[in-house]
Every structure is written in C-alpha cells, then in structure tokens.
Design a protein around this motif. Structure first.
Motif, short mmCIF file in Angstrom:
data_model
loop_
_atom_site.label_atom_id
_atom_site.label_comp_id
_atom_site.label_asym_id
_atom_site.label_seq_id
_atom_site.Cartn_x
_atom_site.Cartn_y
_atom_site.Cartn_z
N SER A 168 45.40 37.20 19.95
CA SER A 168 45.90 38.15 19.43
C SER A 168 45.49 39.37 19.92
CB SER A 168 45.82 38.13 17.78
OG SER A 168 46.38 39.43 17.55
N ILE A 169 45.94 39.94 21.23
CA ILE A 169 45.13 40.79 21.96
C ILE A 169 45.28 42.28 21.28
CG2 ILE A 169 47.26 41.53 23.35
CD1 ILE A 169 45.39 41.43 25.82
N SER A 170 44.63 43.03 21.48
CA SER A 170 44.59 44.20 20.93
C SER A 170 44.09 45.32 22.05
CB SER A 170 43.24 44.43 19.67
OG SER A 170 41.85 44.35 20.32
N SER A 171 44.27 46.81 21.85
CA SER A 171 44.13 47.53 22.81
C SER A 171 42.60 47.84 23.15
CB SER A 171 44.44 49.13 21.96
OG SER A 171 43.68 49.54 20.98
N GLY A 172 41.75 47.23 22.40
CA GLY A 172 40.39 47.31 22.94
C GLY A 172 40.32 46.18 23.76
N ASP A 173 40.97 45.21 24.11
CA ASP A 173 41.00 44.21 25.18
C ASP A 173 41.41 44.55 26.57
OD1 ASP A 173 39.98 42.35 23.43
OD2 ASP A 173 42.00 41.87 22.55
N SER A 174 41.90 45.83 26.40
CA SER A 174 42.36 46.53 27.76
C SER A 174 41.12 46.71 28.81
CB SER A 174 42.90 47.77 27.62
OG SER A 174 44.44 47.69 27.21
N GLY A 175 41.31 46.44 29.91
CA GLY A 175 40.08 46.72 30.75
C GLY A 175 40.24 45.81 32.24
N VAL A 176 39.24 45.81 32.82
CA VAL A 176 39.12 45.27 34.13
C VAL A 176 38.36 43.86 34.05
CG1 VAL A 176 38.47 45.13 36.65
CG2 VAL A 176 39.24 47.40 35.49
N TYR A 177 39.05 42.80 34.51
CA TYR A 177 38.79 41.30 34.29
C TYR A 177 38.44 40.86 35.46
CZ TYR A 177 39.54 41.62 29.24
OH TYR A 177 39.83 41.85 27.83
N SER A 178 37.35 39.87 35.74
CA SER A 178 37.00 39.19 36.97
C SER A 178 36.41 38.06 36.60
CB SER A 178 36.13 39.94 37.92
OG SER A 178 35.00 40.18 37.27
N CYS A 179 36.37 37.09 37.66
CA CYS A 179 35.66 35.81 37.26
C CYS A 179 34.79 35.34 38.53
CB CYS A 179 36.54 34.62 37.14
SG CYS A 179 37.76 34.10 38.46
N LYS A 180 33.76 34.56 38.22
CA LYS A 180 32.92 33.84 39.44
C LYS A 180 33.13 32.52 39.32
CE LYS A 180 28.48 33.59 38.82
NZ LYS A 180 27.17 33.86 38.28
N SER A 181 33.37 31.97 40.32
CA SER A 181 33.52 30.49 40.85
C SER A 181 32.41 30.03 41.50
CB SER A 181 34.83 30.24 41.67
OG SER A 181 36.03 30.77 41.14
N GLU A 182 31.72 28.86 40.96
CA GLU A 182 30.38 28.41 41.55
C GLU A 182 30.39 26.96 41.49
OE1 GLU A 182 25.64 29.41 40.85
OE2 GLU A 182 27.00 30.24 39.18
N ASN A 183 29.87 26.46 42.56
CA ASN A 183 29.32 24.89 42.40
C ASN A 183 28.25 24.82 43.14
OD1 ASN A 183 30.03 24.83 45.07
ND2 ASN A 183 31.75 23.60 44.77
N GLN A 184 27.60 23.52 43.28
CA GLN A 184 26.28 23.46 43.97
C GLN A 184 26.32 23.72 45.38
OE1 GLN A 184 28.17 21.12 42.80
NE2 GLN A 184 27.67 19.08 43.59
N TYR A 185 27.43 24.36 45.95
CA TYR A 185 27.55 24.51 47.40
C TYR A 185 27.85 26.04 47.80
CZ TYR A 185 28.11 19.30 47.54
OH TYR A 185 27.96 17.93 47.57
N GLY A 186 27.76 26.82 46.71
CA GLY A 186 28.04 28.17 47.00
C GLY A 186 28.82 28.85 45.66
N ARG A 187 28.95 30.02 45.91
CA ARG A 187 29.86 30.80 44.63
C ARG A 187 30.59 31.79 45.32
NH1 ARG A 187 24.69 33.34 41.77
NH2 ARG A 187 24.11 31.16 42.13
N ILE A 188 31.65 32.36 44.58
CA ILE A 188 32.62 33.37 45.12
C ILE A 188 32.94 34.14 43.81
CG2 ILE A 188 34.65 32.06 45.34
CD1 ILE A 188 35.39 33.79 47.60
N ASN A 189 33.21 35.64 44.06
CA ASN A 189 33.65 36.32 42.87
C ASN A 189 35.12 36.63 43.03
OD1 ASN A 189 31.38 36.81 41.77
ND2 ASN A 189 30.61 38.34 43.01
N SER A 190 35.84 36.66 42.17
CA SER A 190 37.32 36.92 42.42
C SER A 190 37.85 38.41 42.43
CB SER A 190 38.12 36.26 41.13
OG SER A 190 37.78 37.02 40.05
N THR A 191 38.73 38.66 43.08
CA THR A 191 39.54 40.12 42.97
C THR A 191 39.53 40.42 41.49
OG1 THR A 191 41.67 39.01 43.06
CG2 THR A 191 40.74 39.47 45.07
#
Length: 793
Positions: A542-565
C-alpha cells in the motif's frame, strides 16, 4: 551401432558422370592425369572432388572414398582388397581430396586408376573419369658408343641412362662409377678400364639405380642386390643377399646400415654391423659361395627398418658405400576393414606377403576360427566381437568397434565465462574411430576428437556428448554438463504496474540481472538499505507518498557484483488538507494589505482556488492561485475565507476567519465614547447606591433618637475677617468591629467674604450607629466614625 548401421557407408552407385571441370555441382579433378614412376619406388596419385552442400533440404556428407582399377560383378574393386596390392597401397583422404600411395612399384602396376566417392544421399555418388594413367619404368645404363684408348686396357665411352617413360618433365640423372656417385646428365662420357662398372638412376629416385654394367668386357667390379625391397615380420629373421665381382683374392667384406636421419646423431659414420653393438648379437654374415654374401638379421625390431649395403675393399680398390642397397621394412600383419556394398569386410593385410598362395588364420575374440584361411574373413561380423589374423605365425592386432567413449574436461572446477575450455572424446577402437560432437541432440560442425571453446560463452552451457564410429560400429558417450559461471551483468530495475503510481496501490519493483549462479540482491532507497535476499523483488503493498524516491539494487554473487541503474518512483496522490498563513501576522487594520498563502502536499502539484463564504454557503470563487492578496482592506473584507487545493486525483479545503479592525481615528472616537459611557454608567450606579444608603440612614436615625446628636445651626453670619464655622447638619455614628470607614462626606463651600477668613465646618447631622445595633456608649468610646452627609457651608 550394429553392422546393419555400419553398412550404411556402402551405397550402390547409381550415378557415374565423367566430369572433370566445369560448373557441374559434382566433379572429380586429378592432376596429373599421366604419371611415370620408377620401378621399385613409390608413387602418389592425388584427386580432389566437390559436391553440393545440400540435396532436397538435406546436408550432403561423404561416406566413402576409394580407388579402383578393376570392376567385378558390376562393382568397382577397392584396391585395398585386391591381393596384388596387399600391403602396398594407402589412402590419405580429407578436406575433399584423396591421395593414393603405392609402394614397391612393379611392372604390373602400370594401369589406369580411378577415384570414386559416395555420400549419404541416394543420388550422391560420383566417379572420376577417365582417371590417372600410371606407367612403371625400369632404369638401364646403355653404352651406344665406345672407342679404345692409346694405352692398354682403356676405352673412351659415352653411356646413356634409358627409361621407358619420363618420370619427370625434364629428368636429370645420377651416375655411379664403381659404386661411387658421380655427377652427370642424361649421358656420361669418360675413360673406362676393363675393371670399371657404371650405373645410373633418375634424380629423386636414387635408391633405385640400374644394375651396374661393364663398359669393356664382363669382368668389371660390381655389386648386384638380389632384392631392392624386403619385408619381414617383427621378431622374425631375414636374409639380405647380394652378388659381387672382384679380381682380388685378398680383400675385406662388410655390411653396413645406411645413415638414417634418426641415427645420424649417434652414428655419424657407417659401421660394420659385426662391430655395431646394436646388431652384434643379432647378425651373421654368410658366404654360401664365392661372389655371394648374405646378411642375416635375427629377432627383428621395428627400428631395423633401414637400407643395408655391401662393400668390399682390397689394397688397390674399394667398392664405394654410397651405392644404394636393399631396403628392409619390418612390420606386423594387420587387419584392414574395407567397406563394400554389402557391409564391412575384413582383409588380412601385410606388406610382407610371400609369393604363392599364402595361408592365413583368423581369430574371433582370441579363438581360432576354423575353416577361415583366405585373406578375407567370410564370417558374420558382430560389433561386440574383435577379430584378428595371423600369417606365417605372426599375429595382427585385433580390430573391433569403438568402446563407450569417455569425455574429459580440460579444467576441473567451475567454468568461467571467456575462459578457454576443451572437451576431449576418447574411445578404444581399431581402426581408430571418427568422432562427432553433439549438444542436446544438435549436431556440431566439429568432427574431431577435441571440441575447443577458446572464449566460452554462457550460451555454450548445456549437455554435451560425443560418438565414436568406425566401420565396425558406433557408440555414444555419457552426457557432460557444461555450466558457464559469470558475475552479474547488465543489472536494471523495473516497476510493475507501469505508468502512473497511485497512493494506496500495490507496486512491485523487480531487479533483473544476468548472472550464474543466480545473484543475491540488495535494495536501496537513496543509499539507504531496504532489503537483502535471493529474490530480486521489492513489494510495496500500500504505497504512500513517503515511498517516493530513487530506488536501486545491487546484484552480487561469488564472482562479482554490479549496481543497477536508478529508478525514480513518483507516487501520485490527492491534495492533503491545506494550511493557510496570513501575512502580516497580528491585527489586520482597515486600509492595510494582507496576503493569504495556501499550501497543500499533493502530487501532481495542486491548483488553488479561494472562496469567501457567507454563512454555510460558498459563494463564487474569489481568486485562484496559491497566494491571495487583498489591498486597501475594509471591514467588508472580513469573514470566512476557504482555500481549496485540487489535482487530478482529488481536492481538499481549509477555512480561515479574517477579522478587520477599525482605523486609528475611529479607534480614538470609539474609545472615548466607550469611556464616557462607562463613566456615566458608573456615576449612575454610584448615585443610586448613595441615594439608597442616605434613605436608609435617615430612617434609622428617625427610629433611634438616642443615636442622633442634634447640633443647632448658626443663625448669623460671622464677619468676613472671622473664620467660617462648621455646621454639622446631621451626623450619625455607626459602631463596627472593623475599622471605621469614611464615606459620603461632602464639603459645602459658603460665599467667601475675604481671602483671609478662616473656614469653619458645620455638621448638619452626625449619627453614630453600632455595628451590633445596640448602644454601647457606657462601655467604651468608639474611636472610629463614619461621617455621612457632611457639608461645609
């Protein structure tokens, strides 16, 4: 694969087209078409071919290539199965070309040789025509002209080297005088003695010279080898013989092995085999008769394959060791698998077959097969059995279908993207098998034992297996799984549902990343960690106005990692209740200016409308916009104002009561009026209270004479120079426990005669009243007195 499947490589030829050149999709080209070769040497015949890549939407694959000179029962006979060629022919085929090699050429080998190939398509067969014509020639030294010298036992002769055909377009020759190599061309002219012999050879075929001939007479020095080529089986014994002619009774004889490339390093010069440690215990030199010598080598090994030469030496003469001798080939019999239209056939092959009708012995799984004595096995072939043959008690190696192949991976452990990986297929089979690689039932182009990935990709992941196939059968390996691992790549965030996001709705954010093994995900909002876990999903139920903002994620395994756009989440919602501010703050006066500001939290931004209410009714809009300014304000501007905030998702309002105060002069007038009014009211109240008190005191005085003191008033007026006298008209004294209170004392001002006259007070009536209502004059005097109605005259 059973024999029935193996027989699929043999197809009845339905088409034979004589095409060598042109645009035809089928063809065979052999170059040259005519070959001349020296007897005893070897020859190579090469042909190339071509065919369509597809027929009727099927890939064309060549299944059989062979050479023939004869046709039997309407079918060409493979040279490998012809007894006169047994052990002397070899095929080297590949890349749409095939080379035939024939060794130890004989006069009977002169013939026309044709090449044929068949494919997996019913109409895909082709024969090269007219073929290649082979002529086998001997070499002979001929002396067309000779003349005597002026001295004894000498002649000047010209010798020519003759062949029945030219082995090369412009042949050159090598001459041997008394066994010693001598330069020369097609003819050789020199002075010869009666003891001299001469021999020649075609350049390039030096090991096959002509027999030495005497230039003058028949008593020259010479050596003639009984056989130029001899074949013997490993472990057997062989006799190499020659005849020689010498005028000397005292001489030394020796057998030498020609310097081979592989022994020149440790045997720089030819050594008598009787003194060679490698041969001393295994060789004998026999002289069965004068002018004949035999070298016997026992317990032959494969390394004994070489050329052996005889030489003799006296005090005055030496037969040169450079003259070619006898070439020995040490081998074992072997079984050749030859394709035929009815299936594979087995032929016992050896380059060491003896003359006459040789007898062969066949074995199946190591046991002798009774009745099989021909060079070709006539029994039924089963792919689970192995077969071998024997000739002159020498056994061949067995032939059998491929065993189940084994697949080996080049590197253990994880396989990383872009690394070099190879798969090797190996199978125990004889003849050696051909390998084919498959990936999940899809045939690969690679048909080698090794499948190489120089820079492996994730798309190369899958199950691989190989097949091993020879003419006796086909087997398949177990599957090997290749799982290409790599660090997360190309991470991105998506939102569902797409489009505008309403407050209160359910929203799902998905982090997508290409990784193997699957990545673990970490969610962030403005660099603040929200969630970690293996699922790349972040849910807002149940999303609210306070949930507005910039979201990103990081993908990681034992061989490396990368940040999303980054993904900006914009939550849309109706306006919140507005807040209204007034500027300037404080009391609003007429004639001033006032600014009303309305603010509301809304997305998208709200539009504002101002209304002035009349009671509970809302009148027409007064103004629009977030700021409402009233200049030169009047009392009529006072009242209730309503601000309404509105966007596409809803509206909200707030009411403000505006009070307008009077101006400065109006305030002064109003204040004065109010003050006078208050004074009048207070004076009226005071007079009323006074009147009521006076009336009450007079009545009480009349009722109590004892409390009244009568003081007679003055009947005359004093002169001006005398002081005024005070006349007490009526004084009542009221006794109280509390302190005495003086009230209602008024001073009557008489007419002033002179400024220097003394003022005198006259008390009209003074009454003393006890607080308890009883007379207490005799008990004590009351020092406190209330003076009522005191006037001064």
């Amino acid at each position: 694969m059973g024999l029935r499947e193996a027989a699929s490589c043999f197809v009845i030829f339905l088409l034979s087209v004589s095409v060598v050149q042109g645009e035809d999709p089928w063809g065979v080209r052999c170059t040259p078409t005519q070959i001349c070769a020296v007897k005893g040497s070897k020859v190579q015949i090469r042909c190339s071919y071509w065919h369509p890549s597809r027929i009727d939407d099927h890939d064309v694959a060549v299944e059989k290539e062979f050479w023939f000179t004869k046709v039997q029962y309407g079918e060409p006979v493979d040279l490998r199965s012809a007894s006169e060629y047994t052990g002397r022919v070899k095929y080297d085929c590949g890349n749409k070309a095939c080379t035939l090699t024939i060794t130890d050429l004989r006069d009977s080998d002169s013939d026309v040789y044709q090449f044929r190939f068949t494919t997996n398509q019913p109409t895909g067969r082709f024969t090269g025509s007219p073929g290649v014509s082979l002529s086998v020639t001997g070499v002979q030294a001929h002396i067309p002209k000779s003349s005597s010298c002026w001295w004894y036992d000498c002649s000047k002769s010209r010798v020519e080297c003759q062949t029945s055909c030219s082995p090369t377009p412009s042949p050159s020759y090598i001459w041997y005088k008394n066994g010693k190599k001598t330069p020369g061309e097609q003819s050789y002219t020199a002075y010869f003695y009666s003891a001299d012999s001469i021999s020649c050879a075609v350049r390039g075929h030096e090991d096959f010279p002509s027999a030495p001939v005497c230039v003058d007479g028949n008593s020259c020095y010479r050596v003639n080898y009984i056989n130029r080529n001899i074949c013997a089986f490993k472990g057997s014994s062989v006799d190499i013989s020659c005849s020689y002619n010498s005028h000397f009774y005292s001489m030394t004889k020796s057998w030498l092995v020609a310097e081979r490339e592989d022994v020149q390093l440790y045997r720089p010069q030819a050594v008598d085999l009787l003194n060679d440690p490698e041969f001393t215990a295994r060789v004998q030199v026999l002289d069965p008769e004068p002018g004949r010598s035999t070298l016997r080598i026992m317990n032959l090994t494969l390394s004994d394959s070489a050329q052996y030469r005889f030489t003799f030496k006296s005090q005055w003469f030496e037969w040169d060791r450079s003259f070619p001798g006898t070439t020995l080939t040490v081998t074992d019999p072997d079984v050749q698998v030859i394709c035929s239209p009815i299936g594979p056939t087995l032929t016992c092959h050896s380059s060491c077959l003896l003359s006459g009708r040789p007898s062969f012995v066949w074995y199946k799984n190591g046991r002798e097969v009774q009745g099989e004595t021909s060079p070709t096995f006539r029994g039924f072939l089963h792919p689970e059995n192995n077969y071998s043959c024997a000739y002159e008690h020498h056994h061949s190696s067995p032939v059998y279908a491929p065993k189940v192949p084994l697949v080996q991976l080049s590197q253990p452990g994880d396989i990383l993207k872009d690394s070099s990986v190879s798969l090797t297929c190996s199978s125990d089979a004889n003849p050696p098998p051909a390998y084919t690689w498959y990936k999940e039932n899809q045939t690969l182009l690679n048909r080698a034992a090794q499948l190489v990935f120089r820079s492996i990709l994730f798309s190369d992941s899958g199950e691989y297996y190989c097949t091993a196939e020879n003419a006796l059968g086909k087997t398949t390996s177990k599957c090997v799984l290749i799982n290409v691992k790599y660090a997360p790549q190309s991470s991105s965030v998506s939102v569902s549902p797409s489009g505008e996001i309403m407050e209160g709705s359910s929203v799902t954010l998905t982090c997508s990343s290409d990784a193997n093994p699957a990545a673990n995900y970490t969610w962030y909002k403005e660099n603040r960690t929200l969630l970690q876990g293996p699922e790349g999903v972040y849910r807002l139920s149940s999303i609210s106005s306070g949930d507005s903002g910039v979201y990103s994620c990081k993908s990681e395994n034992q061989y490396g990692r990368i940040n999303s756009t980054s993904l900006h989440l914009d939550v849309q919602y109706a306006p919140k209740p507005p807040s209204v501010s007034v500027s300037p703050s404080g009391e609003i006066m007429e004639g001033s200016s006032v600014t009303l500001t309305c603010s509301s939290d809304a997305n998208p931004a709200a539009n504002y409308t101002w209304y002035k209410r009349s009671g509970d009714k809302q009148v027409q809009p007064t103004a629009s916009g977030q700021i409402f300014t009233i200049t030169d304000i009047t009392a009529e501007h006072g009242g209730k104002y309503q601000c309404e905030a509105q966007n596409t998702y809803g509206r909200s309002n707030t009411t403000l009561h505006l009070t307008v105060g009077a101006g400065a002069w109006k305030s002064a007038v109003t204040g004065t009026t109010t003050a006078l009014l208050l004074v009048v009211i207070l004076l009226a109240v005071f007079l009323w209270i006074r009147r009521n008190k006076s009336f009450t005191q007079q009545r009480e005085c009349s009722e109590r004479p004892e409390d009244r003191v009568q003081i007679p008033a003055a009947a005359h007026t004093r002169p001006a120079e005398q002081h005024h006298e005070v006349h007490y008209a009526s004084v009542c004294f009221t006794q109280n426990r509390a302190d005495d209170l003086y009230a209602n004392i008024g001073r009557v001002q008489p007419q002033r005669e002179t400024e220097e006259e003394e003022e005198e007070a006259e008390y009209s009536a003074v009454r003393f009243v006890s607080a308890t209502g009883t007379r207490r004059e005799e008990e004590e005097d009351d020092s406190s007195a209330v003076y009522s109605t005191v006037t001064k005259h």
